[in-house]
Design a protein around this motif. Structure first.
Motif, mmCIF file in Angstrom:
data_model
loop_
_atom_site.group_PDB
_atom_site.id
_atom_site.type_symbol
_atom_site.label_atom_id
_atom_site.label_comp_id
_atom_site.label_asym_id
_atom_site.label_seq_id
_atom_site.Cartn_x
_atom_site.Cartn_y
_atom_site.Cartn_z
ATOM 1 N N CYS A 252 -4.878 12.799 5.184
ATOM 2 C CA CYS A 252 -5.046 11.354 4.916
ATOM 3 C C CYS A 252 -5.470 10.936 6.222
ATOM 4 O O CYS A 252 -4.977 11.037 7.208
ATOM 5 N N HIS B 219 -3.150 2.617 3.165
ATOM 6 C CA HIS B 219 -4.047 2.638 2.294
ATOM 7 C C HIS B 219 -3.695 2.065 0.950
ATOM 8 O O HIS B 219 -2.585 2.539 0.563
ATOM 9 N N CYS C 77 1.927 10.981 4.292
ATOM 10 C CA CYS C 77 1.423 9.822 3.422
ATOM 11 C C CYS C 77 1.959 9.974 1.970
ATOM 12 O O CYS C 77 2.218 11.243 1.680
ATOM 13 N N LEU D 1 -0.680 -4.636 3.163
ATOM 14 C CA LEU D 1 -2.339 -4.718 3.399
ATOM 15 C C LEU D 1 -2.885 -6.193 2.862
ATOM 16 O O LEU D 1 -2.303 -6.664 2.012
ATOM 17 N N ALA E 264 -4.904 -3.272 7.494
ATOM 18 C CA ALA E 264 -3.472 -3.098 7.291
ATOM 19 C C ALA E 264 -2.846 -3.977 8.345
ATOM 20 O O ALA E 264 -3.482 -4.239 9.489
ATOM 21 N N GLY F 247 0.986 -1.268 0.018
ATOM 22 C CA GLY F 247 0.006 -0.007 -0.014
ATOM 23 C C GLY F 247 0.900 1.314 -0.059
ATOM 24 O O GLY F 247 2.134 1.279 -0.485
ATOM 25 N N ALA G 2 -5.607 7.715 6.662
ATOM 26 C CA ALA G 2 -4.862 6.458 7.216
ATOM 27 C C ALA G 2 -3.584 6.561 6.454
ATOM 28 O O ALA G 2 -3.248 6.030 5.406
#
Length: 215
Positions: free
Chosen positions: A58, A64, A51, A94, A174, A39, A60
């Motif tokens: 973001c 992601h 991220c 992920l 995750a 991810g 997550a």
């Protein structure tokens, strides 16, 4: 008192220390036969971990999918997994749901209550992740997303009244030791072992999870 003991023990379960994301991803594919896919990842921007998607807000960060077709890239081939992480060693790990497992996601506080209840009643339990954003994901056999509404109604609740979500086809969790920005790393509240290789069915865990969410 029992609930407190379980909470402390689960919170202190260590991540695989000293193991790279590549090695961990390969191990999930080899030992558990799970499909995995890389991810997003974290990048240092002005001393702050951001991220790789570029969104400063973001939800997550670093945890992601990065492509719309991410699900089609997920694989259980250890050699393919190794090649993907060699190209991007810092990519998050992920695990697609709806394949070898679904996941029942609940708030962390409800998750710890459910862990205490399953231990007390000696109910079967599979691996459980604990995320830095306060969720627990209980891995169960595929099909949970279809069965959950009827199971919850049979217990006297509606799905909308409980913060209990089934993650099935098209979703993901995750996996440890993926980091979510400055919040910390995903951990195992109940790590994968030989004893929990055979996952429980959703029917076996919903009563404990629904009760914990209702409290």
């Amino acid at each position: 008192m029992e609930d407190t003991v379980v909470t402390i023990e689960a919170a202190q379960i260590p991540v695989q220390r000293g193991e790279s994301l590549l090695d961990t991803a390969v191990r999930y594919a080899e030992e558990r036969h799970w499909d995995v896919v890389p991810g997003a990842w974290l990048e240092a921007v002005d001393g702050v971990q951001r991220c790789s998607c570029g969104d400063a807000r973001c939800d997550a960060p670093g945890a992601h999918p990065v492509r719309p077709d991410w699900a089609s890239l997920a694989t259980g081939s250890a050699s393919a997994v190794r090649r993907m992480w060699q190209q991007r060693p810092d990519a998050s790990i992920l695990l697609p749901t709806g394949r070898t497992f679904d996941a029942l996601s609940v708030p962390e506080t409800a998750g710890f209550l459910a862990l205490a209840r399953t231990e007390r009643l000696r109910l079967p339990l599979g691996p459980v992740t604990l995320t830095p954003d306060g969720r627990m994901n209980f891995l169960v056999l595929p099909g949970a997303s279809v069965k959950l509404p009827a199971l919850v109604r049979a217990l006297g609740w509606s799905v909308s009244s409980l913060d209990l979500v089934a993650l099935g086809e098209g979703a993901y969790v995750a996996a440890p030791p993926t980091r979510m920005g400055s919040r910390g790393a995903v951990q195992w509240a109940c790590r994968p072992t030989a004893a929990n290789r055979w996952l429980p069915d959703v029917e076996e865990l919903v009563p404990a999870l629904a009760y914990a969410c209702a409290r």
